[in-house]
Design a protein around this motif. Structure first.
Motif, short mmCIF file in Angstrom:
data_model
loop_
_atom_site.label_atom_id
_atom_site.label_comp_id
_atom_site.label_asym_id
_atom_site.label_seq_id
_atom_site.Cartn_x
_atom_site.Cartn_y
_atom_site.Cartn_z
N VAL A 124 35.54 -64.88 10.22
CA VAL A 124 34.20 -65.46 10.15
C VAL A 124 33.41 -64.84 9.00
O VAL A 124 32.74 -65.54 8.24
CB VAL A 124 33.48 -65.27 11.51
CG1 VAL A 124 31.99 -65.55 11.38
CG2 VAL A 124 34.11 -66.17 12.58
N SER A 125 33.53 -63.53 8.84
CA SER A 125 32.87 -62.85 7.73
C SER A 125 33.40 -63.38 6.40
O SER A 125 32.65 -63.65 5.46
CB SER A 125 33.10 -61.35 7.85
OG SER A 125 32.49 -60.65 6.79
N THR A 126 34.72 -63.54 6.34
CA THR A 126 35.38 -64.07 5.15
C THR A 126 34.88 -65.48 4.82
O THR A 126 34.57 -65.79 3.67
CB THR A 126 36.91 -64.08 5.42
OG1 THR A 126 37.40 -62.76 5.27
CG2 THR A 126 37.64 -65.02 4.48
N LEU A 127 34.81 -66.34 5.83
CA LEU A 127 34.39 -67.73 5.59
C LEU A 127 32.94 -67.79 5.12
O LEU A 127 32.60 -68.58 4.24
CB LEU A 127 34.57 -68.55 6.87
CG LEU A 127 36.05 -68.80 7.27
CD1 LEU A 127 36.15 -69.28 8.71
CD2 LEU A 127 36.69 -69.81 6.32
N MET A 128 32.08 -66.94 5.67
CA MET A 128 30.68 -66.92 5.23
C MET A 128 30.60 -66.41 3.80
O MET A 128 29.92 -66.99 2.96
CB MET A 128 29.84 -66.04 6.17
CG MET A 128 28.37 -65.94 5.75
SD MET A 128 27.53 -67.55 5.79
CE MET A 128 26.88 -67.64 4.10
N ALA A 129 31.32 -65.31 3.52
CA ALA A 129 31.26 -64.73 2.18
C ALA A 129 31.78 -65.71 1.14
O ALA A 129 31.23 -65.81 0.03
CB ALA A 129 32.08 -63.43 2.14
N ALA A 130 32.80 -66.48 1.49
CA ALA A 130 33.36 -67.44 0.54
C ALA A 130 32.30 -68.47 0.12
O ALA A 130 32.28 -68.94 -1.01
CB ALA A 130 34.57 -68.14 1.14
N ARG A 131 31.40 -68.81 1.04
CA ARG A 131 30.34 -69.78 0.71
C ARG A 131 29.39 -69.25 -0.35
O ARG A 131 28.77 -70.02 -1.09
CB ARG A 131 29.54 -70.16 1.98
CG ARG A 131 30.27 -71.03 2.96
CD ARG A 131 30.60 -72.38 2.35
NE ARG A 131 31.97 -72.43 1.89
CZ ARG A 131 32.35 -72.90 0.71
NH1 ARG A 131 31.47 -73.33 -0.16
NH2 ARG A 131 33.61 -72.91 0.37
N LEU A 132 29.23 -67.91 -0.41
CA LEU A 132 28.30 -67.33 -1.38
C LEU A 132 28.75 -67.58 -2.82
O LEU A 132 27.96 -67.47 -3.75
CB LEU A 132 28.15 -65.82 -1.14
CG LEU A 132 27.53 -65.41 0.20
CD1 LEU A 132 27.46 -63.89 0.31
CD2 LEU A 132 26.14 -66.02 0.37
N ALA A 174 41.90 -67.80 1.38
CA ALA A 174 40.62 -67.74 2.11
C ALA A 174 40.04 -66.34 2.04
O ALA A 174 38.84 -66.15 1.78
CB ALA A 174 40.82 -68.16 3.56
N ILE A 175 40.89 -65.33 2.26
CA ILE A 175 40.39 -63.95 2.25
C ILE A 175 39.97 -63.53 0.84
O ILE A 175 38.94 -62.88 0.65
CB ILE A 175 41.45 -63.00 2.84
CG1 ILE A 175 41.69 -63.36 4.32
CG2 ILE A 175 41.01 -61.54 2.72
CD1 ILE A 175 42.93 -62.77 4.93
N ALA A 176 40.73 -63.96 -0.16
CA ALA A 176 40.37 -63.65 -1.54
C ALA A 176 39.05 -64.33 -1.93
O ALA A 176 38.23 -63.76 -2.66
CB ALA A 176 41.49 -64.07 -2.49
#
Lengths: 374, 374
Positions: free
Chosen positions: A200-208, B281-283
């Protein structure tokens, strides 16, 4: 160092490991275990498929290379998740008198694979120290990595208490808190409290990545907290998530269903039912976060006092010194960022009974309090 | 208090508000603005639809009740998002010589509604102080709530520089940092850095309701950080999210699409393509979190040093005092929980150039370092 840690780790009445202990895998965890055991005088045999990693860990003092005739009491397999079962099976065969454990983040898969392969699981018990760092490799190893952290011992029916106790001894020798938990319960637990939050943290950060440049200057503590663990190693996490996919997937799928309901409400936020959908989602989050235990394993809620300080370590130190002097115990503390400002915000958590006195005494001494609530 | 804050807020060369300032809405923000202005000797007129809330805020010293003949220089509308435009329009009509601002979390909607209603927007400019607390109401108000925080001034083409400057003066008088940003850019920015993270934290926290009891004991700093802001007021957030739904929705929909790809990979994590999907996704999350500016508005990354301490404020204070004494500036700090343990873990951030010296000096002094990395 062991003596210095003993009072912190509680009464030290467990049997200590005699060794030798053989550690397979000279990464962060393996080398840290080796360093800690070496400090206690235990003979540690290190092994690694990479001669360079092995040499480095030996140079670091995490143990010695293998020698003919090594007869370990305990083998600790500290290799990447996807090869754990293979390596454990090999070690069980190679050292028929040793208890073998591993320290991987997922526990059911290796046990099932070992049973399927007909391995002697009466000498195998998995474990999981809840410790790690954003850095990896032997150069990141620390002897005190495990102090005060939970160390799950993933028991099963085919190993005796006496043999399992060797792994408990390891955890206790290293200053960890033993948490007995069967493999399935462990894997479900980490799906909820580690692996799904990671994704979830990863998915949110990816949006940034898509946020306009100027936006990030408005980022406060909230988005920073939500995305902090998104700065993780893709290689390692792909293996962890892959190994626990069957347990993460339903949690994440439920989250996706909730998310779809929120998206539908956002389509027409003022339509009948939409505000209620959003309010229920937020209230559900309130209830979920309330389940997280507070410090010291209690579910007690703390009062918060937010103090403004100059942006210097001296100011924060002076604040904490004063709190200590007036006999108030700090339960938690957080330093907030103020982008562009030379001022810091320290959020101090105390038991609710002490909040009012803390606020009064701080204000008497001229500290500027931005907020306080129980 | 104003004088004490002046050095922190930088050279104080802006024009100060003369007042009177009329504040509509005696909640956390309205009462905090009132307290701060009153401390500076400004005549503050408070108003609220709730006579009880108004009386409480007046008792707190946040201003005086309205009187016939009040002629405010500035009207600050600090009411819930769904009534901002209505109240701003009423105030523009009632005080034809005043500049009117609001402090709501969403900025495009009110401006568009005012234009549609034919209101005189040459005297209206929205603003958004990036400050708030988990608590609400006048009893949570603090005069220094805004010190060091960004305060967005949402400019548009129909207001003169001179009039807009009155709202800048307000922000500067209260110690905030002025961030000029048009309403659309602001609303898109907060969709990324505030509203979507809020919903994501909420959705993750809601999943914890279903976690087996024993699971929560394994919770570490990661899940706590991800879910911290999920402890928010549903009533307020329904309005904020409703008001910015058109900008949040695409961000959250993109996140849902990414989530669906992750879920598909979890269906068969070892299938061709699945590990790559997870790793990408993680990257992507790695890259997103790297965009968040560090403290002081830079994007500089800091080195981390993790120190073990006894769980007392005196220990943490001693650590910070020592760091200050050796002349190293603390950029950030985090106190980690150790469930069940009487030990604390302090993660200190410093500029990378200072990491090695900090580690050496700490170790010389006998501090136990759990990890360090640049």
């Amino acid at each position: 160092m062991t003596d210095a840690l003993a009072p912190l780790a509680g009464p030290d009445i467990h049997r200590r490991l005699r060794g030798p202990v053989r550690i397979v895998g000279a990464g962060l965890l393996g080398a840290s275990i080796g360093l800690a055991l070496r400090e206690q005088g235990v003979d540690v045999v290190l092994d690694d498929v990479s001669p360079a990693a092995l040499a480095l860990a030996v140079d670091y003092g995490a143990g010695r290379p293998p020698a003919a005739g090594d007869a370990p009491e305990l083998v600790v397999v500290a290799v990447p998740p996807d090869v754990v079962a293979t390596v454990v099976e090999r070690e069980l065969t190679a050292y028929p008198d040793a208890v073998v454990t591993d320290v991987a983040s997922v526990k059911s898969g290796p046990l099932a694979a070992l049973r399927a392969a007909g391995a002697d699981v009466s000498r195998y018990i998995g474990s999981h120290p809840m410790a790690g760092r954003e850095r990896s490799g032997p150069t990141a190893a620390r002897a005190d990595l495990f102090v005060g952290q939970p160390w799950v011992i993933a028991g099963h029916d085919d190993i005796t208490y006496q043999r399992a106790a060797v792994v408990e001894d390891l955890a206790l020798d290293l200053g960890a808190t033993v948490v007995p938990m069967d493999p399935e319960s462990h894997d479900l637990a980490v799906a909820y409290v580690s692996h799904t939050p990671q994704l979830v943290s990863t998915l949110m950060a990816a949006r940034l990545r898509d946020a306009p440049d100027g936006s990030l200057g408005l980022a406060g503590g909230g988005v920073r907290d939500v995305t902090r663990i998104a700065a993780s190693d893709p290689g390692l996490w792909v293996q962890i998530i892959g190994a626990n996919a069957t347990r993460i997937r339903p949690v994440l799928a439920d989250l996706r269903d909730d998310l779809d309901r929120v998206l539908a409400a956002l389509d027409d936020p003022h339509a009948s039912g939409s505000p209620r959908t959003l309010a229920e989602a937020i209230a559900a989050g309130n209830r979920g976060v309330e389940r997280l235990p507070g410090k010291h394993g209690t579910s007690k809620r703390f009062a918060q006092v937010v103090v403004l300080v100059d942006d210097t370590p001296g100011q924060i130190a002076a604040l904490l010194t004063f709190i200590g002097e007036i006999g108030i115990n700090l339960e938690d503390m957080r330093l907030e960022h103020s982008p562009g400002a030379q001022i810091g915000i320290v959020e101090v958590s105390v038991v609710p009974e002490q909040e009012q006195r803390l606020v009064e005494r701080l204000e008497e001494r001229g500290w500027r309090i931005a907020a306080a609530w129980a």
